[in-house]
Design a protein around this motif. Structure first.
Motif, PDB file in Angstrom:
ATOM      1  N   GLU A  47       2.207   2.765   3.427  1.00 51.40           N
ATOM      2  CA  GLU A  47       3.392   2.173   4.069  1.00 51.40           C
ATOM      3  C   GLU A  47       4.660   2.913   3.634  1.00 51.40           C
ATOM      4  OE1 GLU A  47       6.822   0.327   3.398  1.00 51.40           O
ATOM      5  OE2 GLU A  47       5.480  -0.718   2.017  1.00 51.40           O
ATOM      6  N   ARG A  90      -3.756  -4.017  -0.273  1.00 52.42           N
ATOM      7  CA  ARG A  90      -2.512  -3.412   0.203  1.00 52.42           C
ATOM      8  C   ARG A  90      -1.362  -3.570  -0.786  1.00 52.42           C
ATOM      9  NH1 ARG A  90      -4.080  -0.188   1.369  1.00 52.42           N
ATOM     10  NH2 ARG A  90      -2.377   0.629   2.609  1.00 52.42           N
ATOM     11  N   GLY A 148       0.867  -1.179   0.000  1.00 52.75           N
ATOM     12  CA  GLY A 148       0.000   0.000   0.000  1.00 52.75           C
ATOM     13  C   GLY A 148       0.903   1.228   0.000  1.00 52.75           C
ATOM     14  N   SER A 185      -4.969   1.124  -4.763  1.00 55.09           N
ATOM     15  CA  SER A 185      -6.209   1.122  -3.982  1.00 55.09           C
ATOM     16  C   SER A 185      -7.404   1.754  -4.665  1.00 55.09           C
ATOM     17  CB  SER A 185      -5.983   1.849  -2.662  1.00 55.09           C
ATOM     18  OG  SER A 185      -5.122   1.098  -1.846  1.00 55.09           O
ATOM     19  N   SER A 190      -0.689   4.119  -5.943  1.00 56.57           N
ATOM     20  CA  SER A 190      -1.477   3.160  -5.172  1.00 56.57           C
ATOM     21  C   SER A 190      -2.360   2.307  -6.080  1.00 56.57           C
ATOM     22  CB  SER A 190      -2.373   3.960  -4.219  1.00 56.57           C
ATOM     23  OG  SER A 190      -3.299   3.123  -3.602  1.00 56.57           O
ATOM     24  N   ALA A 223       4.987  -7.408   0.132  1.00 54.55           N
ATOM     25  CA  ALA A 223       3.566  -7.781   0.054  1.00 54.55           C
ATOM     26  C   ALA A 223       3.456  -9.224  -0.444  1.00 54.55           C
ATOM     27  CB  ALA A 223       2.843  -6.842  -0.901  1.00 54.55           C
TER      28      ALA A 223
END
Ligand SMILES: Cc1ncc(COP(=O)(O)O)c(C=O)c1O
Length: 394
Positions: free
Chosen positions: A104, A247, A101, A238, A236, A272
Motif C-alpha cells: 500500500e 495486511r 501492508g 508479511s 512488511s 489498518a
C-alpha cells in the motif's frame, strides 16, 4: 460505457492475481497441485500475535478508526525494532508511517512524489507495485534490467543523463524479489551518494530484511550516512512473521520526506485495523525467538529446493536471503511457456520471469512456501517438463 482512465488502461496484467482462477479447474480435475507461485508461506504466525489479536478484538476501542496515527504501541514497537535490529533511531510519532501492508505504501509513495513528465527507475524483474504506483501517478517508468552479470544491481551510471535529469524516484529492493540478490554495503553507499547528488528519492523496499541465512544480516539503508536526506524505507509484517493476509507494514524516514506520503494516505485510507496493529506490535517485540525457529524452516526448504532443482537439470545460485529461487532456463524455452506447461501437465505453479517484466525473461521463480518433500516433488516434475521441452536432464 464510461471509459477507464488512460492510467488504468496502461497498467499491465497483475501476474499473481489470476493464479487462484487457474488453480481451481486443476484441483477440480483431481490434479495434485503444488503451488510455488506467490511468496505466501503455509506457516503459522507468531502465537503472541494471534493471542493479542483475539484479545484486542474484544476491546471496542480497537474497532474504531485508526486514522493516520494508528496505534501508538505499534509505532513504538517499530522504533524499538529499527533500533535493536539496525542501530538506527526513528521518532515513533514523527518518523514512522503505519501501513496497510507495505505494498500500500510503496504504491502510494509515487503519488506523493511523481507526476506527468517525471520518471521513476523501476528495476526489472521486480515487484510490480513500483511500476503500478508510477503509472497510476501519471509518471513514466524507466525499466532497468537486472541481470546476473551486474549482480542484479542498478547502476545509475547506465541510465541516460536525459532520463536522470527527470528522475524523481529510484526503487531498490535488497534482499531482492525475485532474484534473491543482496546488496553489498559499498554499493548502498554509492547509491545514496548518487541519489543525493541527483536529488532523487530512494524508495528502499526492505520487505525481506529478516529473511536471510547462514549468518547474513541485511542492512537498513539508514545505516548509510546521508540516507536520511533522500530515502524512505519500507518494511512488511508479511514474510518474516507469516502474516501476509493480516495486511500490516510500515515506512520510516525523516518527517520531511514521509510527510507527503502521510498526506496522500490521509485522503485514501483510514489506517489498518488497530487490533492487527496491536498484534503486529506483539510480533515485533517477540521477534528474536520466533524468527530463529521460523528461519530454520525456510533454510531447510531452501536447501532442499536448491539441491532438487539442480538435480533436475536447472541452474541456480544458493540464495543468501528471501524465500525465492531464481532459476535460469535454456534460451530456447520462453519462461511463460515453461510455466504454463509445468502447470497444465504436472500441476506445479511457478512464476515465469517474464511476468515480472520483460527483463525477467530467461528465468522462473520458485517460492519456499511448502515442505522440503513437496519442493523435491515439484523439482522432479519440473525436470520432466524441461526434458520434454527438448533439453536432456543432466
Ligand atoms: C519486494 C516486495 N516488497 C513488498 C511486498 C509487499 O508485501 P506486503 O504488502 O504484504 O507487506 C512484497 C510482497 O510480495 C515484495 O515481494
Amino acid at each position: 460505457m464510461p471509459r477507464p482512465s488512460e492510467r488504468v488502461l496502461g497498467l499491465p496484467a497483475y501476474p499473481l492475481g489470476k493464479l487462484p482462477e487457474r488453480k481451481r479447474p486443476l484441483i477440480a480435475r483431481g490434479v495434485d497441485v503444488i503451488d510455488l507461485g506467490a511468496g505466501d508461506a503455509d506457516l503459522a504466525p507468531p502465537p503472541v500475535a494471534v493471542e493479542r489479536l483475539a484479545e484486542a478484538a474484544e476491546s471496542p476501542a480497537m474497532s474504531r478508526y485508526g486514522f493516520g496515527i494508528g496505534l501508538v504501541e505499534y509505532r513504538e514497537s517499530i522504533a524499538r525494532f529499527m533500533q535493536r535490529r539496525f542501530g538506527v533511531t526513528f521518532d515513533a510519532m514523527q518518523e514512522v508511517v503505519p501501513l496497510i501492508g507495505s505494498k500500500e505504501g510503496i504504491a502510494h509513495v509515487a503519488l506523493a512524489y511523481a507526476e506527468a513528465g517525471d520518471v521513476t527507475i523501476v528495476p526489472e524483474p521486480g515487484y510490480l507495485a513500483y511500476l503500478g504506483g508510477t503509472l497510476l501517478a501519471g509518471a513514466e517508468a524507466f525499466r532497468y534490467v537486472l541481470r546476473p552479470d551486474n549482480g542484479f544491481l542498478v547502476d545509475l551510471d547506465d541510465v541516460p543523463k536525459s532520463i536522470l535529469a527527470r528522475t524523481k524516484i529510484l526503487y531498490l529492493n535488497y534482499p531482492n524479489n525475485p532474484t534473491a540478490a543482496v546488496a553489498p554495503m559499498s554499493y548502498l553507499e554509492s547509491v545514496v551518494k548518487r541519489c543525493r547528488e541527483l536529488d532523487i528519492l530512494l524508495v528502499y523496499d526492505n520487505a525481506y530484511s529478516e529473511m536471510a541465512f547462514d549468518g547474513y544480516q541485511p542492512p537498513s539503508i539508514f545505516e548509510v550516512s546521508g540516507a536520511r536526506d533522500i530515502a524512505i524505507e519500507f518494511h512488511s509484517m508479511s514474510k518474516t512473521w507469516n502474516m501476509t493476509g493480516w495486511r500490516c507494514g510500515w515506512a520510516v524516514g525523516s518527517a520531511e520526506l514521509i510527510g507527503p506520503l502521510v498526506r496522500v494516505k490521509s485522503f485514501v485510507d483510514t489506517g489498518a485495523f488497530m487490533a492487527v496493529q496491536a498484534a503486529s506490535a506483539a510480533a515485533l517485540d517477540s521477534s528474536p525467538d520466533f524468527l530463529a525457529a521460523n528461519l530454520s524452516i525456510f533454510r531447510d526448504r531452501r536447501d532442499a529446493a536448491v539441491a532438487a532443482f539442480r538435480e533436475s537439470g536447472f541452474e541456480c545460485e544458493t540464495p543468501m536471503a528471501t524465500m525465492y529461487l531464481w532459476l535460469a532456463l535454456p534460451e530456447s524455452i520462453p519462461s511463460a511457456e515453461f510455466a504454463e506447461t509445468l502447470m497444465e501437465e504436472e500441476g506445479v505453479i511457478v512464476l515465469p520471469g517474464s511476468a515480472l517484466g520483460e527483463g525477467g525473461e530467461g528465468f522462473f521463480r520458485v517460492s519456499f512456501v511448502t515442505s522440503p518433500e513437496r519442493l523435491r516433488e515439484a523439482a522432479s516434475r519440473a525436470g520432466r517438463v524441461l526434458a520434454r521441452m527438448g533439453v536432456t536432464t543432466r
